[in-house]
Design a protein around this motif. Structure first.
Motif, short mmCIF file in Angstrom:
data_model
loop_
_atom_site.label_atom_id
_atom_site.label_comp_id
_atom_site.label_asym_id
_atom_site.label_seq_id
_atom_site.Cartn_x
_atom_site.Cartn_y
_atom_site.Cartn_z
N VAL A 34 -48.85 -37.86 58.11
CA VAL A 34 -48.27 -38.20 56.99
C VAL A 34 -46.65 -38.22 57.43
CG1 VAL A 34 -49.71 -37.39 55.23
CG2 VAL A 34 -47.75 -35.91 56.05
N GLY A 35 -45.77 -38.99 56.67
CA GLY A 35 -44.56 -39.20 56.99
C GLY A 35 -43.63 -39.72 56.00
N TRP A 36 -42.35 -39.37 56.36
CA TRP A 36 -41.09 -40.15 55.52
C TRP A 36 -40.27 -40.98 56.14
CZ3 TRP A 36 -41.07 -39.87 50.09
CH2 TRP A 36 -41.80 -38.75 49.41
N TYR A 37 -40.11 -42.11 55.83
CA TYR A 37 -39.14 -43.10 56.53
C TYR A 37 -37.84 -43.39 55.58
CZ TYR A 37 -42.86 -43.86 60.06
OH TYR A 37 -43.92 -43.68 60.85
N ARG A 38 -36.87 -43.91 55.92
CA ARG A 38 -35.85 -44.41 55.09
C ARG A 38 -35.18 -45.78 55.82
NH1 ARG A 38 -31.39 -39.51 56.13
NH2 ARG A 38 -30.89 -40.22 58.25
N GLN A 39 -34.73 -46.37 54.65
CA GLN A 39 -34.03 -47.75 55.26
C GLN A 39 -32.81 -48.09 54.21
OE1 GLN A 39 -36.91 -51.02 54.86
NE2 GLN A 39 -35.79 -51.95 56.47
N ALA A 49 -39.20 -37.79 58.96
CA ALA A 49 -40.06 -36.56 59.10
C ALA A 49 -41.29 -37.11 59.29
CB ALA A 49 -39.63 -35.50 58.11
N ALA A 50 -42.19 -36.48 59.84
CA ALA A 50 -43.47 -36.54 60.08
C ALA A 50 -44.55 -35.32 60.17
CB ALA A 50 -43.82 -37.34 61.13
N MET A 51 -45.62 -35.30 59.80
CA MET A 51 -46.48 -33.96 59.69
C MET A 51 -47.94 -34.40 60.16
SD MET A 51 -46.89 -31.05 57.12
CE MET A 51 -47.54 -29.41 57.31
N THR A 52 -48.39 -33.94 61.01
CA THR A 52 -49.73 -34.01 61.59
C THR A 52 -50.92 -33.29 60.66
OG1 THR A 52 -50.12 -32.29 63.15
CG2 THR A 52 -49.09 -34.50 63.96
N SER A 53 -52.15 -33.57 60.56
CA SER A 53 -53.01 -32.81 60.02
C SER A 53 -53.31 -31.30 60.12
CB SER A 53 -54.41 -33.56 59.69
OG SER A 53 -54.88 -33.57 61.07
N GLY A 54 -52.79 -31.23 61.43
CA GLY A 54 -52.82 -29.59 62.04
C GLY A 54 -51.67 -28.91 61.70
N GLY A 55 -50.67 -29.88 60.99
CA GLY A 55 -49.33 -28.89 60.45
C GLY A 55 -48.25 -29.08 61.36
N ILE A 68 -37.35 -30.61 55.03
CA ILE A 68 -38.52 -30.16 55.36
C ILE A 68 -39.74 -31.01 54.93
CG2 ILE A 68 -39.97 -28.03 55.10
CD1 ILE A 68 -37.42 -26.12 54.90
N ILE A 69 -40.49 -31.28 55.66
CA ILE A 69 -41.61 -32.20 55.24
C ILE A 69 -42.68 -31.24 54.88
CG2 ILE A 69 -42.36 -32.53 57.63
CD1 ILE A 69 -43.72 -35.30 56.41
N SER A 70 -43.68 -31.25 53.94
CA SER A 70 -44.71 -30.26 53.64
C SER A 70 -45.67 -31.39 53.02
CB SER A 70 -44.61 -29.37 52.65
OG SER A 70 -43.94 -29.66 51.52
N TYR A 94 -39.36 -44.02 52.13
CA TYR A 94 -40.84 -44.55 51.73
C TYR A 94 -41.70 -43.39 52.34
CZ TYR A 94 -38.71 -49.16 51.22
OH TYR A 94 -38.08 -49.95 50.87
N CYS A 95 -43.02 -43.20 51.58
CA CYS A 95 -43.67 -42.17 52.25
C CYS A 95 -44.72 -43.09 52.99
CB CYS A 95 -44.33 -41.15 51.37
SG CYS A 95 -45.32 -42.14 49.83
N ASN A 96 -45.51 -42.50 53.83
CA ASN A 96 -46.39 -43.17 54.69
C ASN A 96 -47.61 -42.05 55.05
OD1 ASN A 96 -47.50 -43.41 57.85
ND2 ASN A 96 -46.90 -45.58 56.91
#
Length: 119
Positions: A34-39, A49-55, A68-70, A94-96
């Motif tokens: 998952v991630g957050w982007y901006r424009q 910011a980005a976060m994997t499934s493993g944390g 902080i992404i969670s 934007y979230c992704n």
């Protein structure tokens, strides 16, 4: 079909905080990265910011120590806690998410939420 609904944007003074949320709905089997982007107008969308499934998390240098992404997989929701906001953080966020669905693995984007940092 998968839908992402973002919330939490708005107007905040410099030094303030906001928490963005991105709730996913639909036929999702698993959520991977998952991630957050901006424009901002006239510029490319950039990863915040980005976060994997493993944390594992990674952040743009400009937001390290402030954002902080969670994620809450049970609620299918991704968050971005933003603190010490500055005018240069003004953008559409934007979230992704990367998910598995009945159609296979897909990537989806939220509709965007405006964050404005101004006094």
């Amino acid at each position: 079909q998968v839908q992402l609904v973002e919330s939490g944007g708005g107007l905040v003074q410099p030094g303030g905080s906001l928490r963005l949320s991105c709730a996913a709905s639909g036929s999702i089997f698993s959520i991977y990265d998952v991630g957050w982007y901006r424009q901002v107008p006239g510029k490319q969308r950039e990863l915040v910011a980005a976060m994997t499934s493993g944390g594992s998390r990674n952040y743009a240098d400009s937001v390290k120590g402030r954002f902080i992404i969670s994620r809450d997989n049970g609620k299918r929701t991704v968050y971005l806690q933003m603190s010490s906001l500055q005018p240069e953080d003004t953008a559409v966020y934007y979230c992704n998410i990367d998910v598995s669905t009945v159609f296979g693995r897909r990537t989806y984007w939220g509709q965007g939420t405006q964050v404005t940092v101004s006094s």
